[in-house]
Write a protein that holds these residues in place. Structure first.
Motif, PDB file in Angstrom:
ATOM      1  N   TYR A 190     101.706 107.177  72.060  1.00 45.30           N
ATOM      2  CA  TYR A 190     100.925 106.055  72.806  1.00 45.30           C
ATOM      3  C   TYR A 190     101.950 105.094  73.465  1.00 45.30           C
ATOM      4  O   TYR A 190     101.771 104.775  74.831  1.00 45.30           O
ATOM      5  CB  TYR A 190      99.908 105.590  71.973  1.00 45.30           C
ATOM      6  CG  TYR A 190      99.090 104.406  72.617  1.00 45.30           C
ATOM      7  CD1 TYR A 190      98.292 104.604  73.740  1.00 45.30           C
ATOM      8  CD2 TYR A 190      99.394 102.983  71.914  1.00 45.30           C
ATOM      9  CE1 TYR A 190      97.587 103.352  74.421  1.00 45.30           C
ATOM     10  CE2 TYR A 190      98.800 102.012  72.832  1.00 45.30           C
ATOM     11  CZ  TYR A 190      97.940 102.259  73.878  1.00 45.30           C
ATOM     12  OH  TYR A 190      97.459 101.033  74.272  1.00 45.30           O
ATOM     13  N   ARG A 219     103.806 106.509  76.082  1.00 51.28           N
ATOM     14  CA  ARG A 219     103.196 106.554  77.268  1.00 51.28           C
ATOM     15  C   ARG A 219     103.074 105.403  78.046  1.00 51.28           C
ATOM     16  O   ARG A 219     102.839 105.274  79.415  1.00 51.28           O
ATOM     17  CB  ARG A 219     101.615 107.165  77.150  1.00 51.28           C
ATOM     18  CG  ARG A 219     100.607 107.201  78.311  1.00 51.28           C
ATOM     19  CD  ARG A 219     101.168 108.387  79.139  1.00 51.28           C
ATOM     20  NE  ARG A 219     100.017 108.425  80.208  1.00 51.28           N
ATOM     21  CZ  ARG A 219     100.750 107.278  81.315  1.00 51.28           C
ATOM     22  NH1 ARG A 219     101.394 106.723  81.503  1.00 51.28           N
ATOM     23  NH2 ARG A 219      99.626 107.611  82.309  1.00 51.28           N
ATOM     24  N   ASN A 262      92.995 108.991  82.369  1.00 48.90           N
ATOM     25  CA  ASN A 262      93.199 109.926  81.742  1.00 48.90           C
ATOM     26  C   ASN A 262      91.871 110.933  81.634  1.00 48.90           C
ATOM     27  O   ASN A 262      90.919 110.881  82.617  1.00 48.90           O
ATOM     28  CB  ASN A 262      93.465 109.779  80.213  1.00 48.90           C
ATOM     29  CG  ASN A 262      92.308 109.044  79.499  1.00 48.90           C
ATOM     30  OD1 ASN A 262      91.274 108.973  79.960  1.00 48.90           O
ATOM     31  ND2 ASN A 262      92.553 108.598  78.321  1.00 48.90           N
ATOM     32  N   ASN A 269      97.400 111.050  71.168  1.00 44.22           N
ATOM     33  CA  ASN A 269      96.738 111.858  72.435  1.00 44.22           C
ATOM     34  C   ASN A 269      96.087 110.990  73.577  1.00 44.22           C
ATOM     35  O   ASN A 269      95.150 110.803  73.413  1.00 44.22           O
ATOM     36  CB  ASN A 269      95.955 113.064  71.658  1.00 44.22           C
ATOM     37  CG  ASN A 269      95.246 113.589  72.755  1.00 44.22           C
ATOM     38  OD1 ASN A 269      95.652 113.726  74.043  1.00 44.22           O
ATOM     39  ND2 ASN A 269      94.256 114.603  72.504  1.00 44.22           N
ATOM     40  N   THR A 270      96.874 110.617  74.477  1.00 45.18           N
ATOM     41  CA  THR A 270      96.370 109.569  75.600  1.00 45.18           C
ATOM     42  C   THR A 270      95.529 110.165  76.338  1.00 45.18           C
ATOM     43  O   THR A 270      95.189 109.594  77.611  1.00 45.18           O
ATOM     44  CB  THR A 270      97.459 108.757  75.962  1.00 45.18           C
ATOM     45  OG1 THR A 270      98.363 109.901  76.563  1.00 45.18           O
ATOM     46  CG2 THR A 270      98.434 108.085  75.050  1.00 45.18           C
ATOM     47  N   TYR A 295      93.739  99.315  79.878  1.00 39.91           N
ATOM     48  CA  TYR A 295      95.337  99.228  80.316  1.00 39.91           C
ATOM     49  C   TYR A 295      95.273  98.711  81.790  1.00 39.91           C
ATOM     50  O   TYR A 295      94.520  99.375  82.621  1.00 39.91           O
ATOM     51  CB  TYR A 295      95.506 100.924  80.182  1.00 39.91           C
ATOM     52  CG  TYR A 295      96.907 101.350  80.874  1.00 39.91           C
ATOM     53  CD1 TYR A 295      98.153 101.136  80.002  1.00 39.91           C
ATOM     54  CD2 TYR A 295      96.838 101.671  81.942  1.00 39.91           C
ATOM     55  CE1 TYR A 295      99.162 101.594  80.606  1.00 39.91           C
ATOM     56  CE2 TYR A 295      98.053 102.203  82.646  1.00 39.91           C
ATOM     57  CZ  TYR A 295      99.230 102.230  82.012  1.00 39.91           C
ATOM     58  OH  TYR A 295     100.421 102.669  82.475  1.00 39.91           O
ATOM     59  N   ALA A 350      92.834 108.113  69.533  1.00 38.43           N
ATOM     60  CA  ALA A 350      93.998 108.361  70.511  1.00 38.43           C
ATOM     61  C   ALA A 350      95.215 107.652  70.147  1.00 38.43           C
ATOM     62  O   ALA A 350      96.183 107.856  70.039  1.00 38.43           O
ATOM     63  CB  ALA A 350      93.509 107.917  71.803  1.00 38.43           C
ATOM     64  N   TYR A 351      94.806 106.247  69.481  1.00 41.14           N
ATOM     65  CA  TYR A 351      95.812 105.378  69.324  1.00 41.14           C
ATOM     66  C   TYR A 351      96.484 105.707  68.054  1.00 41.14           C
ATOM     67  O   TYR A 351      97.622 105.615  67.801  1.00 41.14           O
ATOM     68  CB  TYR A 351      95.159 103.766  68.846  1.00 41.14           C
ATOM     69  CG  TYR A 351      94.494 103.149  70.197  1.00 41.14           C
ATOM     70  CD1 TYR A 351      95.327 103.005  71.366  1.00 41.14           C
ATOM     71  CD2 TYR A 351      93.491 102.344  70.068  1.00 41.14           C
ATOM     72  CE1 TYR A 351      94.638 102.416  72.502  1.00 41.14           C
ATOM     73  CE2 TYR A 351      92.669 101.820  71.145  1.00 41.14           C
ATOM     74  CZ  TYR A 351      93.508 101.884  72.294  1.00 41.14           C
ATOM     75  OH  TYR A 351      92.862 101.062  73.478  1.00 41.14           O
ATOM     76  N   LEU A 396      93.250 103.479  81.224  1.00 44.98           N
ATOM     77  CA  LEU A 396      94.372 104.622  81.547  1.00 44.98           C
ATOM     78  C   LEU A 396      93.582 105.729  82.316  1.00 44.98           C
ATOM     79  O   LEU A 396      92.513 105.961  81.742  1.00 44.98           O
ATOM     80  CB  LEU A 396      95.126 104.864  80.375  1.00 44.98           C
ATOM     81  CG  LEU A 396      96.178 105.827  80.605  1.00 44.98           C
ATOM     82  CD1 LEU A 396      97.566 105.301  81.044  1.00 44.98           C
ATOM     83  CD2 LEU A 396      96.747 106.513  79.083  1.00 44.98           C
ATOM     84  N   LEU A 428      90.927 104.042  77.082  1.00 41.74           N
ATOM     85  CA  LEU A 428      92.014 103.014  76.679  1.00 41.74           C
ATOM     86  C   LEU A 428      92.382 102.036  77.723  1.00 41.74           C
ATOM     87  O   LEU A 428      92.821 102.156  78.640  1.00 41.74           O
ATOM     88  CB  LEU A 428      93.331 103.901  76.470  1.00 41.74           C
ATOM     89  CG  LEU A 428      93.018 105.484  75.741  1.00 41.74           C
ATOM     90  CD1 LEU A 428      94.247 105.996  75.682  1.00 41.74           C
ATOM     91  CD2 LEU A 428      92.433 105.135  74.337  1.00 41.74           C
TER      92      LEU A 428
END
Ligand SMILES: Cc1cc2nc3c(=O)[nH]c(=O)nc-3n(C[C@H](O)[C@H](O)[C@H](O)COP(=O)(O)O)c2cc1C
Length: 339
Positions: free
Chosen positions: A225, A228, A253, A290-291, A298, A285-286, A251, A296
């Motif tokens: 993470y 990324r 995604n 797996n982002t 960002y 995810a954190y 983010l 998330l």
């Protein structure tokens, strides 16, 4: 260039005086991420950090986390972030968490979301300072009237909630200090020390960072993470949930794209989105790195995060950049005087 800000004169502002901190820097609450380890690293580096209360929804857990932070930070002041949801039913847990915060007598709370008015007297009676975070000056003015000690103002660039008006940080920075009497802390897109110098020049008392800190070694998140974020440019943040009037910078995604697809279909009911908005997806995810999944938070300042590093290194570099920027401006004015 090696960090050297400990040899520099301290930058003293109303914010450093208010909180008794070394640098005019707040590192804002980070849901699922800002725990005792991270916050202690922030305060040990001379800034102010906030444990995210909702990450520890069980009051006993929050109390333990506060105690742990106290042990790790050797008596330095630290804070707790309290997100007040505009949805009343989502605030059920908040009252019990407030009691813990008050009993533990943390130095300061960072409130965000709904109106902090009702909790201000409760905090003040216990000697706890309140900094309210808003995305526009008009909300700052009502929080000031309600009695907050300082205002954090975030611009459209910020990770998380930039507000539906999407006002840029540069506008906020010059506008807010003209209209508010309490100290103003500028957030949204901040990740380079020269921005602190610019904010101070515009009348602000300090800055706030979130996204820039996501690569901190002390943050409890999977290395993939953080990597990324290191690879991120800031151009890879997008704003979702604008149809729900809850603008959210995250983010770019798969989950964010799925939310946007529903928005483009014209869906306006929260229920249609609920499976994508679940905080559990982000939490996983954190932990897993797996982002692709989860919304998330960002922001655009990811462009300043080039490596996974200890908080102390990030803050020291940041302050060095701020001092360099001060020198640049001083040189400019010297040059114009001598010419
Ligand atoms: C991963 C992440 C989680 C966040 N969680 C919270 C939160 O729980 N409560 C809150 O008030 N703000 C939260 N924020 C917002 C930050 O505290 C801060 O206001 C914002 O990140 C500043 O803008 P920047 O990202 O451009 O530095 C979060 C931001 C990020 C990046």
């Amino acid at each position: 260039m090696p960090p050297q800000s400990n040899t520099r004169p301290k930058i003293r502002t109303r914010l450093t005086d208010l909180l008794g901190i070394e640098h005019p820097i707040l590192c804002g609450g980070l849901m699922h991420l800002a725990d005792a380890n991270y916050v202690a690293a922030v305060v040990n580096a001379g800034a102010m950090g906030f444990i995210s209360a909702l990450t520890f929804p069980d009051p006993k857990q929050l109390g333990d986390e506060i105690q742990k932070c106290r042990d790790l930070s050797g008596g330095k002041p630290f804070g707790v972030n309290l997100y007040i949801s505009p949805r009343q039913d989502a605030n059920d847990r908040l009252e019990k968490l407030l009691t813990v915060v008050r009993n533990e007598q943390v130095a300061v709370v960072e409130t965000a979301g709904g109106n902090p008015g009702p909790i201000i007297p409760y905090m003040k009676e216990a000697g706890i300072k309140v900094i309210h975070k808003v995305p526009a000056v008009r909300f700052a003015l009502s929080a000031e009237r309600a009695g907050v000690d300082a205002i954090s103002l975030v611009g459209a660039e910020c990770g998380g909630h930039p507000g539906y008006m999407m006002i840029g940080s540069m506008v906020q920075a010059a506008d807010a200090p003209q209209k508010l009497s309490v100290p103003v802390i500028l957030g949204g897109g901040i990740g380079h020390g020269s921005q602190l110098t610019a904010a101070l020049a515009m009348g602000c008392d300090g800055i706030l960072m979130g996204t820039r800190m996501l690569v901190s070694s002390e943050l409890q998140a999977h290395r993939d993470y953080k990597q990324r974020v290191v690879e991120g440019t800031g151009l890879d943040s997008i704003v979702v949930q604008s149809k729900l009037k809850n603008h959210h910078r995250v983010l770019d995604n798969k989950t964010a794209r799925a939310v946007l697809a529903l928005e483009n279909e014209g869906r306006e009911n929260y229920e249609d989105y609920a499976h994508l908005l679940s905080g559990q997806l982000a939490q996983e995810a954190y932990a897993s790195g797996n982002t692709d999944q989860g919304l998330l938070d960002y922001g655009q300042s990811a462009c300043f995060a080039h490596a996974i590093e200890p908080v102390e290194t990030i803050i020291t570099q940041f302050m060095e950049q701020a001092h360099t920027a001060i020198e640049q401006v001083e040189n400019l004015s010297r040059r114009s005087i001598s010419s």
